[in-house]
Design an enzyme around this catalytic site. Structure first.
Site, PDB file in Angstrom:
ATOM      1  N   TYR A 207      -9.733  -6.301   9.633  1.00 54.05           N
ATOM      2  CA  TYR A 207      -8.530  -5.780   8.986  1.00 54.05           C
ATOM      3  C   TYR A 207      -8.705  -4.319   8.611  1.00 54.05           C
ATOM      4  O   TYR A 207      -9.821  -3.824   8.475  1.00 54.05           O
ATOM      5  CB  TYR A 207      -8.165  -6.609   7.748  1.00 54.05           C
ATOM      6  N   CYS A 208      -7.574  -3.620   8.466  1.00 50.35           N
ATOM      7  CA  CYS A 208      -7.573  -2.237   7.971  1.00 50.35           C
ATOM      8  C   CYS A 208      -6.276  -2.041   7.187  1.00 50.35           C
ATOM      9  O   CYS A 208      -5.577  -3.003   6.897  1.00 50.35           O
ATOM     10  CB  CYS A 208      -7.707  -1.244   9.123  1.00 50.35           C
ATOM     11  N   THR A 209      -5.937  -0.811   6.871  1.00 49.47           N
ATOM     12  CA  THR A 209      -4.788  -0.552   5.995  1.00 49.47           C
ATOM     13  C   THR A 209      -3.453  -1.039   6.564  1.00 49.47           C
ATOM     14  O   THR A 209      -2.745  -1.815   5.940  1.00 49.47           O
ATOM     15  CB  THR A 209      -4.671   0.956   5.725  1.00 49.47           C
TER      16      THR A 209
END
Ligand SMILES: [Zn+2]
Ligand SMILES: [Zn+2]
Ligand SMILES: [Zn+2]
Length: 382
Positions: A207-209
């Protein structure tokens, strides 16, 4: 970077005068034949709407974070959704919104780059067309729940991987994640290479922003051919928090503008780097020209602890004493000392809830900025 257009005389006040404004965050991976033309068009469009922020354009797509009045952002979305180049790939839901406005950015920067998010690997080598499997926030939530319910997460066949930078995961992250101690996304490929053993036969939940880094980060990891499977959170933490504000993501969501962080709940997962009290509000280091971000609580600020590290604090006082002789190094020592791609210890691959400082670096607190004259670590990351 072949083209860089700037406009510093924008009416920054438009966000204020029209009351509450908005910041849009979006990306679109698609083949663009003429990035320079799109750059010129985007510059005119944003100027016309008095939007500030950053728009990165490449042959692999477009990535924007723009702020302005709600009317301006609504019109921007409408134009993007009706543009023949993007309308087949973008939908309304791809634009993440948060409170803010033109005041969140010092200027408008629209430019053409090799990649829409700097991983440092040519899109011709690692393409967005071969990403990991997308999971909706709901599906991701279920996977994380399953992972966290396992008694021994270290022996699990699943790794929950935060592919953002250390200063982002420091103030907010998923419970039980592995949060690499890297300071820019372009170090992520080296991090993967250094730690290939760790990912062998694993199901990786990335996951990331907002999802943009995962698109190619997952493609890079997948291309290594060691993982059982690579999944990524569609829409990133941003979309996850909209659906699960009290889910498994704890703390703030770091953003690359003057707000530094978005808050969806009241959890504080980080500490003041001077006294250790719970604290998660970043401030710029007080030493002139130093661009590191500092976590220092009001009590410590009151005692004068306002720099990124003790060395920098000393430097600041020396500079103040004899400004004529200031010879400031562009990168603070506490950043220069950090390892580029740290190797995880296999036995303790997964961090508990907290990616605390590791031995050998980060002893002096967080240091974030590799680009001394830009106010933020990396332009237009998601
Ligand atoms: Zn403190
Ligand atoms: Zn500093
Ligand atoms: Zn420092």
């Amino acid at each position: 970077m072949s083209v860089q257009r700037r406009n510093t005389h924008l009416q920054r006040k438009s966000g204020h005068s029209n009351g509450e404004g908005e910041v849009l965050l979006y990306y679109c991976y698609c083949d663009l034949e003429d990035p320079d033309w799109i750059c010129a068009w985007q510059t005119t469009l944003c100027q016309h709407l008095h939007l500030t922020g950053k728009v990165r354009i490449a042959t692999e797509g477009i990535n924007g974070t723009v702020g302005g009045s709600k009317l301006a952002t609504r019109l921007y979305v409408e134009v993007m959704l009706s543009c023949p180049l993007f309308k087949d790939y973008l939908c309304k839901d791809d634009f993440k919104t948060s409170k803010g406005g033109a005041c969140c950015f010092p200027e408008l920067r629209v430019g053409v780059f090799a990649e829409i998010v700097p991983m440092g690997i040519s899109p011709s080598r690692i393409s967005y067309k071969k990403p990991g499997i997308h999971l909706s926030p709901g599906e991701f939530h279920k996977e994380v729940e399953k992972f966290l319910s396992q008694e021994n997460q270290e022996e699990s066949d699943t790794i929950l991987l935060d592919c953002r930078n250390f200063y982002e995961s420091k103030i907010g992250r998923f419970q039980g994640c592995l949060a690499p101690d890297i300071r820019k996304f372009s170090y992520f490929p080296s991090y993967v290479d250094e730690n290939l053993e760790l990912f062998k036969e694993k199901r990786v939940l990335m996951y990331c922003t907002g999802g943009i880094r995962c698109e190619r980060g997952s493609a890079y990891l997948k291309a290594k051919g060691v993982c059982k499977e690579v999944f990524q959170l569609k829409g990133g933490i941003h979309k996850y928090l909209e659906e699960f504000p009290d889910g498994f993501y704890k703390g703030k969501l770091f953003v690359f503008d003057e707000r530094y962080a978005l808050s969806f709940n009241s959890d504080i997962v980080s500490e003041c780097s001077y006294c250790g009290a719970p604290w998660d509000q970043y401030k710029l280091c007080s030493t002139p020209q130093c661009r590191q971000l500092v976590l220092t609580c009001p009590a410590c600020q009151g005692q004068g602890f306002t720099a990124c590290c003790v060395t920098c604090q000393d430097k600041g006082s020396r500079q103040a004493a004899s400004p004529a002789q200031s010879s400031f190094k562009e990168e603070c020592e506490c950043t220069a000392r950090r390892l580029r791609a740290p190797r995880e210890l296999l036995q303790q691959g997964r961090l508990p809830a907290s990616p605390g400082p590791r031995p050998g670096h980060d002893e002096d607190g967080p240091c974030l900025h590799e680009r001394p004259h830009l106010p933020f670590p990396n332009p237009s990351q998601s």
